[in-house]
Structure formats: structure tokens, C-alpha cells
Design an enzyme around this catalytic site. Structure first.
Site, PDB file in Angstrom:
ATOM      1  CB  SER A   1      -0.713  -0.102   1.195  1.00 59.10           C
ATOM      2  OG  SER A   1      -1.137   1.338   1.743  1.00 59.10           O
TER       3      SER A   1
ATOM      4  NE  ARG B   1     -22.592 -11.739 -44.456  1.00 57.28           N
ATOM      5  CZ  ARG B   1     -21.999 -11.577 -45.305  1.00 57.28           C
ATOM      6  NH1 ARG B   1     -21.410 -10.061 -45.664  1.00 57.28           N
ATOM      7  NH2 ARG B   1     -21.859 -12.424 -46.164  1.00 57.28           N
TER       8      ARG B   1
END
Lengths: 438, 438, 438, 438
Positions: B271, B310
Site C-alpha cells: 500500500s 447475415r
């Protein structure tokens, strides 16, 4: 169930997954557990029989159960309490052996699997009907020429049978999928509080319970939910494939296309203000379900990272959603059978639509014929020029090409739809052959 | 790729699915098509060879392609244009045969399948490594007793090996899943504009192309996308199963539990303001991906109802998402391997945590022992009373029970963790045995 | 970015959200923090200025940062390290004050908000253009009569201007939405490790930083992510509204309807094999994005239940997705502007389509006229009968009604499209008026 | 409703959204329409009153309606039929004016909005209660020091009041959100078949209907569904914020943390096999709903691109889902009120947990103090070294630092939790002040 219980859903599936049926399956698991433990000498046989005789939904106060379950957080806890009390009223000794060694999740999960098992049987039958309808359509319309469309534009001819044959294949693939996942999904859950089993749940008992319930044996999957996720996915895919069918039909029903119609029953698809309309009312129900399913499947996937040996919330989020997925799938399949049974095919309109572009849908045909002569690019350019002229002058492409002295001996033939359907017929035949050989 | 390309993703998979690699696969399809057509006598062999020799990504102007594709709406159109021009510069005659009879979608889809094929190989190897790591953990911690937890509460003991063995099973099931879907997914797409094939795409050519590419033959799936959906689902399930592993590890890494730790590399999980923390930084990446995947899978399911031969949009929505699913899966698997390789198991802390409830985690054990004497309900009630007393007085449950004159000869044994792990060891052994028998 | 970076996306937005730009915003926050702390007497002003002078992306090694961030799990940690080193090289004393009191999340979140702020400005401008295009279309086609369609069936006439006016309203509502959420979204994050602030981050500093960055002040929202979720939602809704426009246009572009056309640029929407087609290539990109957005929004919603004072994974899952939502929205809006700019309206075809049903689309008109005479039900039945006859005989409904001696003096008028558009014109005028009064 | 109707849901909300109530709202719209048309002189007042007198749910055969609606595809069609028949039985003349000029969607949509309106009132009240509970908790625990946690690791102290104050803020923001969307959502739908209005639906009638129903006027939004999407989003965000609360509470209830407890009612959270457990049974219900909501919101977003003037399927997919979102939100809010009402705070355990790391949670405090002396980096490194030593030797960090001769006069103070909570108290006070000033 909502107002729309008969529109989006199937009465039969709703029934299979009703509260009463859920309770019935849970009781069935409790009963079978007692029997298996008796058979392994863990509890006395007569007491096991007493327990089984009490495992009846009509003994259970479901309304009370619904209230009581809030405290414990699942339906098994109050059910076991009620069951134990019922058994105790019959035989105090027997009540000591109710739910012995088991944990709530064993009962809830196995009951869910049993409901899946029942639904699977229902679904298999329906998918066979659906396939047969598609086979019939395919055979009947093997040579029914229509225009194929890409990006919503007329492209070049196919046959309607080719379209339905490809629909059929997607359903057949789902049938294969169901077969291949069955073994992973139809498994017993019976491993006690933390999945480690215990003295009352030796492997022999687990196996026997599985056997009696016609399930596979499995170690604990209390917080490993890939089987539930897989089942959700399989149904999500099925509904997606069906959604494609409904999408196509609804588009082909458009007033301006009018090649297909949903069957006209009494008042079917009627509009309250426009009496002439034939709305795609069945398609709408199917497409509504199609829009919902992916998100429900994702809910099950989102519920997978369950904490430790039992989750605080994610398991709970599966319960209603797994049922909902099956119920909406059931409705979708049932509606689709109705849709295909009643489907009206307007072959005349299909012919008319083939002529709509004045020959332009044959351009690929002509282009490929020219390509072997002059190369693809040049052919492409020539056709592009001719097409533009045809559009501008609103004349037939064949005429324009004739005027351009395009040297193709079989020009007429190139503009006949039956010569523009590629290998449609062979494909159809092979698809149908493959099926009948299975 | 984003700032986080090495955190959420795998460099290797990113490479497999890069723009250049996508173009390379598309070119490979074009080349193989020409060869197959030559072999079937449709085009001259030498011209096919010329085409193949031009199918090289370094000949392609990718930036131009990215701009040009906007007009046509997919990458194959400008690629075929560039390729045709390149071939033409070599041999005008050969350029007539580029992409002959094929449609853009044939190229785009088959190239996608080829990328899936490559990714599948990558994934198989990585899942084997992952399995092996889990096998090792399972063997090593077969008897490492820890507390099992349900609903985030300590429940009763298991061994850490049982936990990892069940993780392992979920990965193994995904491996089985991949095997069972492979045949449906690794299929060629090569059916021309509307899926009907044509004179240049007879079945022989389609089959030969499939064979050369080591794919299965299939009829058109241009708008039947269940195979893509199935692949998305399989990966979604895998990531869900892995997410469960990361969830468990991150929870077990909590300061107050501290049973596991991510490996401490240089600065790992540090951290910026709290130097002592060992953050679950790898778990966080995995859990982030786990949160995203279900929604990406759902996107593919939502794209299934593709219109006609399509789609106008739904097909297009698959392209990036199918890649993204594989890329995030790749990153997830790679991170998990790192996570398991570095995993530190704090057995001492596991022991300490077992004692945290002063015997309460043995209540089920005691309860089941008492149940055979006095019946489940009474046993349950007695234990409940004793437990409350133990909590109130902050004393050990065993002491309380002793004071209550509970008549159990083996009371001490019931409070030994090694007697409270049920069938954990047998389950582990069977899981490992089953694997080695495969 | 993928092959499709110019198709689904906007170059400008991609640029705004690029890696370099992200780093730039993070550095900007670090610099402003130092300045604000100096102004509050917390750090010396000259040292703050040194820090600011070092906050330049060209000083940062982004590739190193991408690798280094894996250990810490976010981009701020390695960035602060690099920045501190750079500052130290200039002035050791100054380096003590880099990032003072702040936490990684302060930097990452505030930088994200700054990118949202920039994107919001971009978006506002584009939405104004979009609105103006819709206003122009509405004015131009105020009286262009076309058929209105419900459930994909011709229903009754409207004007094209009514359609575009209603599109316009949905965009205007999003503009109002953005205004109303702005204050909640454009907020600073600057509360230190656990959201409690600290001696180096008094409220004065937080406020000053917010002020300089033109953001609102807010207390910690490190694990309260409703503002991010709200932003995702607003964009999801916008794309949904635009998707509706693209859906309509793509349907109206169908060969059989042909009322609209995407603008024809060089090669636009061309098919590789069918030179005559005018594919909805822009619509396809928009509809693809429309299919993806809901799932990305849901990802952000799914990431809301973040643990404690900072999440282990859910926060991380926001990073790329919030960007992706903005990038896809950017592309969607840009494509839509192109679509509307080039849109061709075929008024002649609209007229032709109005006649397609031989008067059936006027049934509601006639029905309502008859209803006041004979009641709705009877009118409905009469029309239904006449309609069926018209369909069966392929004759015009007006003729049939005349033959049935339907007693309506203004029968002809009822079949004139301009008398069947309801209040279309008034609605349009009012919508336009309301806008200009704003 | 399912077995879990009282667990995941609220009885009151289920009631508001029941079938009967839905029908009641639809009838209310029909009645008000007749009245408004009478007031505008379009239909005779006495006949309108007859219609109104027939708009009663007890006259409607709901089961028949559920079956009949399949044909037409929505509930309004058969309802209007039944209503017309009922009116006809009273007054043939009046029956001619039922539903005059309206379309099914007008009725369905406006009825939905009326249900939202009722739910909004319910929700407002509940959110006030929820806020008040959070205010009380915040006041009570303003100074209750606990450890703040990031990435599931202890980070540094906060007060429990700070945590609840930030929860509170997220709820308050949702309240503001509801206020700001209300006007866009509570709108009438009343525009006839294609949204153009007609002679029976002049603007005066639309406005009057809106006014009577206390809704805003709006032009047709039949296929512009951003308002429905926005409502779904607002509720999704609320549930996400609440999910965060439940996530925190469930984590703080872990056996090893034990800082919070769900209230112990009769049998609450009990396990069927482990009598001592206090399961987070309410949290589990909330977290289950939290997992589901994002996907339901996405369903509504996915249903936005509705075709033309009314959609074939997407509109239909909204119906049940919009209700489900409100029902699950209702349950979530109700459960949360119960959760907070019963919440037990174990301050002693909070203190104990603060000491768990032997001072390590004060490292940031010490680090910042040292930083002003020696610079951040050096301070960071010193603390890192000391921390490692403290961990290795299992000693308190303060001791280690003392041994290292760290020169900080107020070292003791730095290790007092009350000096490590930053500006927690000021933040709390300001949040509470802001609220009471509203």
C-alpha cells in the site's frame, strides 16, 4: 405468476416448477435419504418407512413455511421442522432420524436438480417436436425459392428450405449440447454442513440416494456452481437460437415483405384499432423472452464466486433465477411450436420479392461468371456500372447487360432464380440425411 | 491496450489476438482457400501459389485498412482489396482468383475460429499447470485442518486439502467441457454470400479448407451463432470457478483470519501509505475480471438473434467481445497460476482460528452424537442451550457440556478437529485417484 | 485499440481517454494537491511549484509503470514512485511532499472524474450537433407523409417529421439528464487511506483542489460508487435512444421498404460480392455498440457493493469499463452524426408504400368515423369484414366500402393520407417551439 | 409468487403490483379517459359516467383475460373487450365510447406509470425510515472507533459513525436522484395507434387525463423508452448502494471479526445443524437481490431500441421486468430496514480488533508524522523496516520504534485510536448538519 403466465410461459413447466412441486421434490429427497440410510443400517428400516410415509406435500403448511423461512434463510429449514413434527406425531422415535446428517443445502440443491431432470425430459420431447416441424418445413420448402438477405438487404436467392435447415441445425446442436452436459448437471448434492460428509452420510448412502433418484454421484458442489451455470448457458443458447428464428419470421411478416404469416386463429395477432393487421404476436412473446434470457444467464454466472463452503447471498440469488430461466425457456419452446405449426408460407410473395430489384440480386452470379473471363476486379466494376444504370433507369439488369454486349452465352440462365441458389439443395439433403442417420 | 494490459490480461494472449495476428489469420484463410480451389481444379495451381505468397501481414497497410473498413463495415473488405492489389502487382491473372466465391464473413469468422483454436491450445496448457498446482496443494494440505465456513460464519472443520480438491474439480470439469465443445466450435465458415455455397465453393473445397486448417467442416453458421455463444459460456464458467478461488483466498487473507497470503514479491500488494499491508493484489485483478465476464458472455448471448443470412449489427457486436472474453480469461488464468504458485499457507493461524469459538464449531459433531441417543430435536435444543451458556460465560463448550452431565463417553474426541472433518480425507483421495486414472 | 477503433469508436474520445491522457490527469491531481497544500500553509510554496513542474507525462516511463503496477494493483502507486524520484532529482526537500496525505484511490478516482469532465464537454457539443440535425430533418420533413408501423406491420400514416421529432425528444431528455447528474458526478475524491481525511487533507485543501479542478467537493466515495453507476446509466440510456434511431433507419433501408438510405460515400456500405447493395454499414456499427452498452452498464452496477473502505476487485473492475462505456458512446454519437448528415430520404418510396395495402392503413380512420355512428364494436366488425374482402379480392378498401353502401359523406377524405396523420403537425410544431424557447 | 415471496420481496409492494392492481390501474385509465373526453364534449357525460361505473376489477374475469391475451399479445386488448361487454350490458350507447381513440399501449403504459407512482410513494416513505435509522446509528456511533479496512485488510481507524454516515450519503443521493427523475418518469401515454394522436385524443384530452391522474403530459413515448430505463437505473443504483451496506455488515459479522450482528429474533439466522451460528440471513437476501438487479436493469436497457412506432417484442420484454425490479427493490429496502433496526454493534470487539495488528494500523499516522521530518520516502522505508520487525517478533510496533530511537515526542499519542481517525468526527457532523438543513 403474472398476468402473462400463459403468454411468456408454459403452463406445464410452470406446474413442474411450482411451489408445491418444489416442496414435493425436497420431501422426496428427505424420504430417499432415510431409505438409503436404512439400507446401509444407519437407521432402522421401519422408522425410515415412517419418515417416507410423512413426506407428502398435503401435510405441509406452505404459507407458514414461506413466513418461517425468512428467519433461517432457506426453505429447507422450516420444511425439516414441519416434517419432523409430522413424523413425531406418528412415531417419536422416527422423528430422531429425519434429515439425519444432511444440511439444508443438500435438500434445496438436490430438489433443484430433480426439477431440472423433469424439465429436461419435458424439453427433450418438445425439442423433438420442434425439430420435426423444422424437418417438415425443410422438406416441403426444399425448392421454394426466396431471396436471401444480408444486412437487411436483398442479397441473392436461397430456398426457404435452406433457411429452415440451418434453423434446424442450431436446434440439433442444442440437443447434442444437452446430451453432453446431462452427466455434469444431474448430480446429487449430499455432503453435510461443509461438504465433508459425516458418519451418517458415508459414500454408500450418497451413492444410493443418487441411484434411487437416477442422478449421478458427485462430491460437494455447494459452492462450486459450474453445473448450474452450464445449465443456464445451455438454455440461454437454445433461446438465442430460437430468437433468431422468431426474428427472421417477424421480419418476413412485415407488410412490405409478407412472405410469412403467423397462423390466424380466432383473433390472433389482432390489433384493437386496426382490424386488418396480422401482428407477429407469438414472435413478440418469443423475442421478449429472447431479450431477457441473456441477462438471467449472466445472473447465474455472476453468482458463481461463492464464498467458502456456502455463500451468503450468491447461492440465494440462484434459486428463483434458475427456475425463471427454465420457465421462460419452456414458454419460448412452446410458443415456437405453435408458431411453426401455424406458419403460413406465401410462396407467391417470395417470387414477387425476387423480382423487386429487377435482376440486381443476380449480380453475384453474373459477377462470378464474368470473373473467370476478365478477373474479379474488372467483373466487379463492370457489374457495378451496369447496376447503377439499371437503378437509375429503373430497368432490368439483364437488359442493360445485353445492351453492353456482355459476352455471356448463358446470360438468361444467370438470371433464373433456380440457377442462383448455389448448393442449397445439396446442403438441405445432407442435413436431412445426417439427421435420419442418427 | 490499456494501462492495465499486464494486470488484467496476459501478454501472450494479447499477442495471439492482436491486430496483426487477426490479419495474419485472415490472410491464411485466403491463401488456403486458393490452394484448395487449385487442388479441386477450380483455379490454376501456380496462380494459387502466387496468391499464397502474397498473403503476408508485412505487405498489408493496417492503418489504411482500419480507415477503409468503415465504409464496408468489416475488415475483410479492405483486406481483400489490398491483397488483390498486391497479387495484381505480381501477376494480373492471379489477382482474378483472390477470395473467389467467398464472402467477407467467411474470412472474418474462420479467422476468429483459428484464433480460438490457438487460444484453446494456450489455455489447455495453462489449465494443466493450474490443475497441477491445485493437485500439489491438495496433496500437501490433505490433513491441514482448518475451519469450514458457511454464510461467512465458522461452521465445522474441514481440511485445506478438501477445499483445494473441490476447487480442482471445478477446473477439471471445465477441461471436460472444453473437450466436449471443441468439435462444435472449431468449424470452418465458408459458404459464400448467403450461406448457400456456389460453384467456386463446392463441398470439396470447403472440406479441404477445413482439413488444412485442422477445423471441422460445417454448413453456414453465418447467422446461427450458437457455437460462438457456447465458447463464450465455457470461458465465462471457467472464470466464475476461478473467481470462487480468488474470493476464498481474498477472504482467508483478511487481517483477522490470516490463514493465507499472496506471495510476497518485491513490493507486491504494498500500500502506498501502509507499509505493513499484504493486499490481495492478484486476487483483486482476478475478482475484477470475474465481475466483468458474465456481462461479456451475456453480450454474446444477446447477439444471437441475427437477422436473415447475415445480421446488421449483432454479428458486428461479437467481434471485439469474443476477443475480450479470451483476453480477460487469459489474464485471469495467468494471474491464478501466479497466485497459487506464491500462495503461503499459515497452518498455525488455521489452528488458532479453530479454537476461536471455544468449541462451538464442534456442535454439529456433538449434536449428531447426541441425536442417536435422544433424537435430533432434543439434541439440537440441548446443544443450543449449552452453546448460549458458553457464549455468555466465555467458556469452552466442552466444559459446559461436562457440567451438564451430558452422557457421551467420547466427549473429548468429539472436540478434536481430526474427528470433525467427516470424510474429508477419503474424498480427497478419491478425487486425486480419479484424476491419475485419467 | 482494436482493428475497429475507427468504426465503433471516435478518435477524439479515444485520445481523451488514452493511457497518456490518464497519466496526465493523475499528474494534474498530484500537482494541484501540492498547490492547495501550499496555499493552506501545509507545505512550502516553492516546493509545491517544484512538484508541479515535474508533473509532466513526458517525464514518465509508461511502459515501466504498466509493469510495476501489477505489484501494487493500481496505477497510482508506481506513478507516485516515479514522480517522487523525478522530484527528488530536482529537489530532495520537495520530494518529501509529493502525494502528501493522499491515497492511490484519491488520484485514480479524481483523474477518472477529470476525464469524465472532458468527455462531458465533448459530448455536450456533439449532442448539440445531433439535436440540430434532428431539428433540421424534422423541419424539412414536417409534412413528409409515411406509414407508421407497429409490431413491424403497417399501421396508419404519420409524417417522417413526427418520427424524427420523437427521436429528438429522447436526445433532449438525455441532455436534461446530463445536466441533472453533473453535480453528483463531477466530484473530487480526496480523503486519504480510509476516507477519513487527515492532517494534510483538511477540508480546506479538499475544497481548494476541487475548486481548481472545477469539480464539486464531496466526502469520500471510495466505496460508495453510485455516481460512477449513474454516469454509466446516463450513457447507457443515451446509446439506447440512439440505437432506436439506428434500428428504425436500418429497417427503413430494407430493400423492400427503401424509404431511407445511408449516404453514399466512396465505397460506403458496399458488399464485396454484390456491388448494387447499399448496406446499413453505419447503422450496423451503432447497433453493435447498442448491443454492448447495456451489459457494460450492468458491469458497473454489479461492481457497486464494494467492501469496507476500499474494495478488493470491484473497484478495479470499474476502471476499464467506465472508459469503454465512454469510448463506445463517443463512437456511437459520432457515427450517428455521420448517419444523419448523409441520410437520404426517398419521399417517393414513402408514398408508394402508403398505397401498398390498398387502403387498409386507413381502417382506424374509417373505424373511428364509423364508431360515432354505430358504436366502436360494430364499426370494428364492419371494417374487419370489408378488410378481409379487400385482401381476398386484392381490391382497394374504399371500393369495397362503397359497394357496402357505407354511409360516410367524406369517405374519400378518410383515405387521404394527409387526413390520417392525426395531430402529427401540431405535435411537431410544439416540440420545435419548446426547444427554441429553451 | 415463489416460495421466497416474503424473503426477497415485500408483501406490500407485491400487493401494489399484483395482477388485480394492474387491472385496476388499466381500468382507471379507461375511466379517466372517458371523463376527460366528456369534459371536452367528445362524448356525452352520462355515458362517460356509465363507463366509469363499469371500471371495476370485480367485474373482470382475470383468468379469461390471461388466456385471451395470448391472441392479441397484450393485456389491454382482452380487457377492453370485457369492459366493452360489461358497459354494453348497462347501456349499449355507452359501449360505443369505451377506449375511444386510444390504443392498447396507451393503457398498458399509463397503468405501469401509475404503478410506479404508487411505488414511488411507498419507496419515499421507506427511504425516509432507512435514512433515519442511519442517522440514529451515525449519531450513536459518532465516536465508536473501529478499524477501517481496504482491500479486506485492516488499514487505519475510523469511527463506525463515519461508515454509517457515508452509507447514509449514498441513500440521500438516491433520494435526490428520484426527485430529479420524477418529472420525466411520471408521464401519461395517450397518443393512439402510432403516436400521432387523433380527433378523439386532442391535446386537451391528453392533458386532462394527465392532470386527473397527477401525471405530467408527454407526447408519445411508445417506442422511446428512456424514461422506463431511467427508472430501472435509479432503482438499480439504490439496490447497489444498499448491497454495499449488506456486504459490509455480512463481512463484519464474520466469526473472526464479530463487530456486528443481525438482530436475534426467534430462530433468526439459525442453522439447521449448528445451533450456535448467527447467520447473516437478512444480508443474504439483500445480497441475493443485489446480485440480480444489475442484470434486470440491463434487460430494460437492452429493450430500448424498439422498432418504429411500437416494437415487436422489446416492449413486451419490459412488462414483467419493470415490475420485478420494483418488487425486488421493495424487498431489498424492507429487509434493510429490518436489518438496521435489529443491528447489534459489538463495540468491545471493535476495540479488540483495533489491537490485532499490534500497532501496525497506526503506521500511516506515524509515517505522516515522520514524513515532515525526513521526507515521505525515508519515513515510509523506516516504518516498513519497523513493521517487518514487529511482525517477525510478534511485538508491538510502538516498542520497536522506541528501540529504534525514533525521535517523535508524541509517539504514544500516535498510537491512540482517537488520534488516528483523521477528520471522522467533523465529516460526520457536517453530513448530519447538511441533512437537518434540508
Amino acid at each position: 405468476m403474472s398476468l402473462y403466465s400463459q403468454y411468456f410461459y408454459s403452463d406445464e413447466v410452470n406446474e413442474l416448477l411450482s411451489d408445491t412441486q418444489t416442496i414435493a421434490e425436497m420431501l422426496r429427497v428427505e424420504g430417499v435419504l432415510a431409505i438409503a440410510q436404512a439400507e446401509q443400517g444407519i437407521i432402522p428400516t421401519d422408522l425410515a418407512e415412517t419418515i417416507v410415509s410423512c413426506c407428502r406435500t398435503d401435510f405441509i403448511d406452505i404459507e407458514k413455511l414461506k413466513t418461517d423461512l425468512i428467519a433461517g434463510g432457506n426453505a429447507a429449514i422450516p420444511l425439516v421442522k414441519q416434517l419432523t413434527r409430522i413424523v413425531k406425531n406418528n412415531d417419536v422415535e422416527a422423528s430422531k432420524y429425519v434429515h439425519l446428517g444432511a444440511t439444508s443445502q443438500d435438500i434445496v440443491d438436490t430438489a433443484t436438480v430433480l426439477q431440472i431432470q423433469e424439465f429436461m425430459i419435458w424439453l427433450d420431447e418438445r425439442l423433438d417436436i420442434l425439430s420435426q416441424l423444422l424437418i417438415n418445413l425443410t422438406k416441403k420448402h426444399r425448392q421454394t425459392i426466396m431471396v436471401g438477405r444480408t444486412l437487411l438487404q436483398q442479397a441473392r436467392p436461397i430456398t426457404f428450405g435452406l433457411k429452415t435447415a440451418l434453423w434446424l441445425q442450431s436446434i440439433e446442436r442444442t440437443k447434442a449440447r444437452i446430451k453432453s452436459v446431462e452427466d455434469r448437471i444431474l448430480v446429487v448434492q449430499l455432503s453435510g454442513a461443509v461438504g465433508s460428509g459425516n458418519a451418517f452420510l458415508p459414500k454408500e448412502v450418497q451413492q444410493l440416494v443418487a441411484e434411487i433418484l437416477e442422478l449421478n454421484f458427485a462430491f460437494s458442489w455447494q459452492s462450486a456452481r459450474d453445473n448450474m451455470a452450464e445449465w443456464a448457458c445451455v438454455l440461454g443458447i437454445l433461446v438465442g437460437s430460437i430468437g433468431k428464428i422468431a426474428k427472421d419470421i417477424s421480419l418476413l411478416m412485415q407488410t412490405e415483405i409478407a412472405e410469412l404469416l403467423e397462423g390466424a386463429g380466432e383473433g390472433k395477432g389482432g390489433s384493437s384499432t386496426m382490424p386488418h393487421k396480422r401482428n407477429p404476436a407469438i414472435c413478440a412473446a418469443i423475442l421478449a423472452n429472447t431479450n431477457r434470457l441473456p441477462h438471467l444467464v449472466a445472473t447465474i454466472l455472476s453468482s458463481m464466486p461463492q464464498e467458502h463452503e456456502r455463500s451468503a447471498g450468491l447461492w440465494h440469488s440462484e434459486w428463483e433465477v434458475v427456475s425463471e430461466i427454465m420457465m421462460l425457456t419452456g414458454g419460448t419452446v412452446e410458443r415456437t411450436i405453435e408458431l411453426l405449426e401455424g406458419l403460413e408460407v406465401n410462396e407467391r410473395q417470395m417470387s414477387i420479392n425476387l423480382e423487386l430489384t429487377r435482376g440486381l440480386i443476380y449480380t453475384e452470379n453474373v459477377s462470378l461468371a464474368l470473373a473467370s473471363k476478365m478477373g474479379k476486379t474488372q467483373a466487379h466494376e463492370l457489374i457495378e456500372k451496369a447496376s447503377k444504370q439499371a437503378i437509375a433507369q429503373q430497368r432490368h439488369l439483364k437488359e442493360i447487360l445485353a445492351e453492353m454486349f456482355v459476352d455471356l452465352p448463358n446470360l438468361d440462365k444467370l438470371f433464373m432464380p433456380e440457377h442462383a441458389i448455389g448448393n442449397s439443395l445439396d446442403i438441405i439433403d445432407e442435413i436431412l440425411d445426417n439427421l435420419s442417420n442418427h
